[in-house]
Design a protein around this motif. Structure first.
Motif, PDB file in Angstrom:
ATOM      1  N   GLU A  90      15.831   6.186  10.414  1.00 27.79           N
ATOM      2  CA  GLU A  90      15.654   6.690   9.048  1.00 27.79           C
ATOM      3  C   GLU A  90      15.721   5.580   7.999  1.00 27.79           C
ATOM      4  N   HIS A  91      16.774   4.785   8.033  1.00 25.01           N
ATOM      5  CA  HIS A  91      16.944   3.697   7.063  1.00 25.01           C
ATOM      6  C   HIS A  91      15.785   2.709   7.180  1.00 25.01           C
ATOM      7  N   THR A  92      15.458   2.345   8.391  1.00 29.47           N
ATOM      8  CA  THR A  92      14.415   1.355   8.637  1.00 29.47           C
ATOM      9  C   THR A  92      13.051   1.833   8.148  1.00 29.47           C
ATOM     10  N   VAL A  93      12.655   3.025   8.550  1.00 26.38           N
ATOM     11  CA  VAL A  93      11.348   3.556   8.161  1.00 26.38           C
ATOM     12  C   VAL A  93      11.297   3.804   6.655  1.00 26.38           C
ATOM     13  N   GLY A  94      12.355   4.369   6.088  1.00 22.37           N
ATOM     14  CA  GLY A  94      12.381   4.635   4.655  1.00 22.37           C
ATOM     15  C   GLY A  94      12.248   3.374   3.832  1.00 22.37           C
ATOM     16  N   MET A  95      12.963   2.335   4.219  1.00 21.68           N
ATOM     17  CA  MET A  95      12.907   1.085   3.464  1.00 21.68           C
ATOM     18  C   MET A  95      11.555   0.387   3.623  1.00 21.68           C
ATOM     19  N   ILE A  96      10.967   0.474   4.792  1.00 23.59           N
ATOM     20  CA  ILE A  96       9.630  -0.107   4.976  1.00 23.59           C
ATOM     21  C   ILE A  96       8.621   0.616   4.088  1.00 23.59           C
ATOM     22  N   VAL A  97       8.712   1.932   4.008  1.00 25.52           N
ATOM     23  CA  VAL A  97       7.818   2.696   3.126  1.00 25.52           C
ATOM     24  C   VAL A  97       8.034   2.287   1.671  1.00 25.52           C
ATOM     25  N   ALA A  98       9.290   2.133   1.255  1.00 26.20           N
ATOM     26  CA  ALA A  98       9.585   1.727  -0.126  1.00 26.20           C
ATOM     27  C   ALA A  98       9.024   0.338  -0.423  1.00 26.20           C
ATOM     28  N   ILE A  99       9.135  -0.573   0.515  1.00 27.34           N
ATOM     29  CA  ILE A  99       8.613  -1.929   0.310  1.00 27.34           C
ATOM     30  C   ILE A  99       7.087  -1.920   0.276  1.00 27.34           C
ATOM     31  N   ILE A 100       6.471  -1.053   1.050  1.00 30.63           N
ATOM     32  CA  ILE A 100       5.013  -0.899   0.977  1.00 30.63           C
ATOM     33  C   ILE A 100       4.614  -0.408  -0.416  1.00 30.63           C
ATOM     34  N   LEU A 101       5.352   0.551  -0.960  1.00 32.16           N
ATOM     35  CA  LEU A 101       5.056   1.053  -2.303  1.00 32.16           C
ATOM     36  C   LEU A 101       5.217  -0.042  -3.355  1.00 32.16           C
ATOM     37  N   ILE A 102       6.248  -0.865  -3.218  1.00 29.81           N
ATOM     38  CA  ILE A 102       6.461  -1.979  -4.140  1.00 29.81           C
ATOM     39  C   ILE A 102       5.303  -2.974  -4.044  1.00 29.81           C
ATOM     40  N   THR A 103       4.857  -3.240  -2.829  1.00 30.71           N
ATOM     41  CA  THR A 103       3.756  -4.179  -2.618  1.00 30.71           C
ATOM     42  C   THR A 103       2.444  -3.629  -3.186  1.00 30.71           C
ATOM     43  N   VAL A 104       2.202  -2.343  -2.997  1.00 23.98           N
ATOM     44  CA  VAL A 104       1.000  -1.719  -3.555  1.00 23.98           C
ATOM     45  C   VAL A 104       1.046  -1.759  -5.079  1.00 23.98           C
ATOM     46  N   ALA A 105       2.218  -1.498  -5.650  1.00 22.30           N
ATOM     47  CA  ALA A 105       2.368  -1.558  -7.110  1.00 22.30           C
ATOM     48  C   ALA A 105       2.076  -2.970  -7.620  1.00 22.30           C
ATOM     49  N   ARG A 106       2.457  -3.960  -6.882  1.00 22.84           N
ATOM     50  CA  ARG A 106       2.182  -5.344  -7.275  1.00 22.84           C
ATOM     51  C   ARG A 106       0.679  -5.606  -7.314  1.00 22.84           C
ATOM     52  N   GLY A 107      -0.079  -4.976  -6.433  1.00 21.16           N
ATOM     53  CA  GLY A 107      -1.516  -5.181  -6.382  1.00 21.16           C
ATOM     54  C   GLY A 107      -2.306  -4.386  -7.413  1.00 21.16           C
ATOM     55  N   VAL A 108      -1.640  -3.522  -8.143  1.00 21.48           N
ATOM     56  CA  VAL A 108      -2.326  -2.681  -9.126  1.00 21.48           C
ATOM     57  C   VAL A 108      -3.005  -3.529 -10.200  1.00 21.48           C
ATOM     58  N   TYR A 109      -2.407  -4.666 -10.554  1.00 22.66           N
ATOM     59  CA  TYR A 109      -2.982  -5.459 -11.642  1.00 22.66           C
ATOM     60  C   TYR A 109      -4.376  -5.990 -11.295  1.00 22.66           C
ATOM     61  N   ARG A 110      -4.712  -6.053 -10.018  1.00 19.84           N
ATOM     62  CA  ARG A 110      -6.033  -6.545  -9.617  1.00 19.84           C
ATOM     63  C   ARG A 110      -7.132  -5.494  -9.777  1.00 19.84           C
ATOM     64  N   LYS A 111      -6.738  -4.249  -9.892  1.00 17.50           N
ATOM     65  CA  LYS A 111      -7.708  -3.163 -10.010  1.00 17.50           C
ATOM     66  C   LYS A 111      -8.465  -3.252 -11.334  1.00 17.50           C
ATOM     67  N   SER A 112      -9.697  -2.838 -11.302  1.00 19.97           N
ATOM     68  CA  SER A 112     -10.490  -2.838 -12.540  1.00 19.97           C
ATOM     69  C   SER A 112     -10.425  -1.453 -13.182  1.00 19.97           C
TER      70      SER A 112
END
Length: 153
Positions: A90-112
């Motif tokens: 649970e902890h492992t999967v949940g934190m990986i999902v949260a880090i994926i969301l953080i990484t996706v949010a970081r890439g938002v600035y590249r969107k047009s």
């Protein structure tokens, strides 16, 4: 070394929570403003700390007694025990999902897309990441597997 990294992992959770809150407040306050260099830098710093936290956590999962060794020693019994299941899955999967969301949010600035939409997407992604992280942190008093608020090295 394992105990030091466990303490560092505990300490970094506070850094990541603080950075997440700062990023969230920044995007909420800047919804009607241009998506600027400060937004990009804050997102990058958050993502870097989150990825460092991920690497430390993966090391702990593979080298520690709560992750892979727990599965190897106890097999399916891990899933029947709430403490074992929490750290092994649970902890492992949940934190990986949260880090994926953080990484996706970081890439938002590249969107047009408009700056308004960029801020709103970051708010949404960071909010979900924050909620997942808060739910998956082993808080003190949380069953038999809670951790201290202050790290011990």
């Amino acid at each position: 070394m394992y105990n030091f990294l466990l303490g560092l992992h505990n300490l970094l959770r506070w850094v990541i929570l603080l950075l997440l809150i700062i990023n969230l407040l920044r995007h909420i306050a800047a919804v009607k403003k241009p998506f600027g260099a400060t937004d990009k830098k804050l997102g990058l710093v958050l993502m870097i700390f989150a990825h460092i936290q991920l690497l430390i956590g993966l090391y702990e999962w593979f080298a520690g007694s709560w992750g892979l060794q727990n599965f190897m020693n106890n097999g399916a019994e891990v899933m029947r025990n709430s403490a074992s299941r929490f750290f092994a899955v649970e902890h492992t999967v949940g934190m990986i999902v949260a880090i994926i969301l953080i990484t996706v949010a970081r890439g938002v600035y590249r969107k047009s897309i408009t700056d308004d939409k960029k801020h709103r997407r970051c708010i949404l992604l960071y909010t979900f990441a924050l909620l997942i992280i808060l739910a998956m942190i082993p808080w003190p008093g949380m069953y038999e597997f809670g951790r201290n608020l202050v790290p011990s090295f």
